[in-house]
Design a protein around this motif. Structure first.
Motif, PDB file in Angstrom:
ATOM      1  N   ASP A 103       0.823  -1.204   0.000  1.00 26.26           N
ATOM      2  CA  ASP A 103       0.000   0.000   0.000  1.00 26.26           C
ATOM      3  C   ASP A 103       0.859   1.258   0.000  1.00 26.26           C
ATOM      4  O   ASP A 103       0.612   2.196  -0.766  1.00 26.26           O
ATOM      5  N   SER A 104       1.885   1.268   0.841  1.00 24.36           N
ATOM      6  CA  SER A 104       2.780   2.426   0.909  1.00 24.36           C
ATOM      7  C   SER A 104       3.518   2.615  -0.417  1.00 24.36           C
ATOM      8  O   SER A 104       3.633   3.747  -0.923  1.00 24.36           O
ATOM      9  N   MET A 105       4.005   1.530  -1.000  1.00 23.59           N
ATOM     10  CA  MET A 105       4.719   1.609  -2.270  1.00 23.59           C
ATOM     11  C   MET A 105       3.819   2.183  -3.367  1.00 23.59           C
ATOM     12  O   MET A 105       4.229   3.070  -4.132  1.00 23.59           O
ATOM     13  N   CYS A 106       2.577   1.711  -3.435  1.00 18.45           N
ATOM     14  CA  CYS A 106       1.654   2.174  -4.474  1.00 18.45           C
ATOM     15  C   CYS A 106       1.289   3.644  -4.274  1.00 18.45           C
ATOM     16  O   CYS A 106       1.253   4.427  -5.233  1.00 18.45           O
ATOM     17  N   LYS A 107       1.019   4.048  -3.038  1.00 11.51           N
ATOM     18  CA  LYS A 107       0.646   5.438  -2.775  1.00 11.51           C
ATOM     19  C   LYS A 107       1.777   6.389  -3.152  1.00 11.51           C
ATOM     20  O   LYS A 107       1.540   7.445  -3.757  1.00 11.51           O
ATOM     21  N   LYS A 108       3.015   6.031  -2.794  1.00  8.45           N
ATOM     22  CA  LYS A 108       4.151   6.890  -3.121  1.00  8.45           C
ATOM     23  C   LYS A 108       4.361   6.975  -4.633  1.00  8.45           C
ATOM     24  O   LYS A 108       4.655   8.047  -5.167  1.00  8.45           O
TER      25      LYS A 108
END
Length: 248
Positions: free
Chosen positions: A219-224
């Motif tokens: 989730d963090s990777m996709c949001k960034k």
């Protein structure tokens, strides 16, 4: 340009020079698959009791993974186990590549084959790590190791070589055990610290799991990544509007 580690940005700048293009860092995201086999099932299959401490390294047998330093350290770890105390067990998972035969021969020459399991490539990484108590990585060169991120997501304490990418993954907590690359004495010391301190294993494992969830999630990777793309599109759109107004 997007890199998956801060130290890789530094490397690119040193080797290629500065660039006018924006450079961003987006860490890899880890999402472990469900376990195919339980901790108990893995240990039963390998003939390892629940009371045995299991140390695991997930790394293909390539020279830069430096299995030989781990094997020399493992011999020292076993030699220091008090008489009558249960010996730990080492699991080595990874494809049999350039350095496999040498590592297997070294383990035999050092008299370690009864305390090591060579597993080859493992599909059930989640189950394997659930059956483990400590993760180890002895690479002499490393980017941002997915193996370390998998250890962390599994809630394992980790002993790793003191490399920029490994520090970026694990952080700089004072109790985090790092060893010198290629130094079996340093590795032995750090392994012994965790082997003999169950409270520290639990504390570091919990910290690693939390850090993996916060810093290295899908989730963090996709949001960034989406945020970076959005910023670039906004920049392009603003530039196009400015150019259009100039033409008018």
């Amino acid at each position: 340009m997007i890199c998956n580690a801060e130290h890789q940005v530094d490397y690119l700048r040193r080797t290629l020079g500065e660039t006018p293009a924006p450079v961003s860092v987006v860490h890899n995201g880890i999402d472990l698959a469900p376990c195919r086999k339980t901790r108990a099932a893995w240990r039963a299959e390998l003939g390892i009791s629940e009371s045995t401490i299991v140390v695991t390294m997930v790394a293909n047998f390539r020279p830069e993974k430096d299995h030989s330093t781990l094997l020399y350290a493992w011999r020292k770890v076993l030699a220091a186990i008090p008489h009558g105390q249960a010996r730990p067990h080492l699991l080595l998972a990874g494809a049999h590549m350039q350095s496999y035969n040498a590592a297997r021969d070294l383990a035999g020459n050092l008299g370690l084959l009864d305390s090591i399991s060579f597993l080859g490539q493992v599909q059930d990484i989640s189950g394997l790590l659930a059956a483990s108590d400590i993760g180890v990585l002895t690479s002499t060169h490393e980017g941002l190791s997915n193996a370390i991120l998998e250890y962390m997501a599994s809630g394992l304490p980790v002993v790793a070589t003191d490399l920029p990418g490994n520090r970026e993954a694990l952080g700089d907590a004072p109790q985090q055990p790092f060893c010198k690359p290629g130094d079996s004495d340093s590795l032995t010391t750090q392994l012994q610290i965790l082997l003999y301190d169950p409270d520290l294993r639990q504390a570091l494992g919990a910290r690693n799991r939390q850090r993996a969830s916060a810093e290295f999630s899908i989730d963090s990777m996709c949001k960034k990544t989406v945020a970076i793309i959005g910023d670039l599109l906004d920049t392009v759109s603003a530039s196009a509007c400015k150019h259009q107004r100039a033409l008018l």
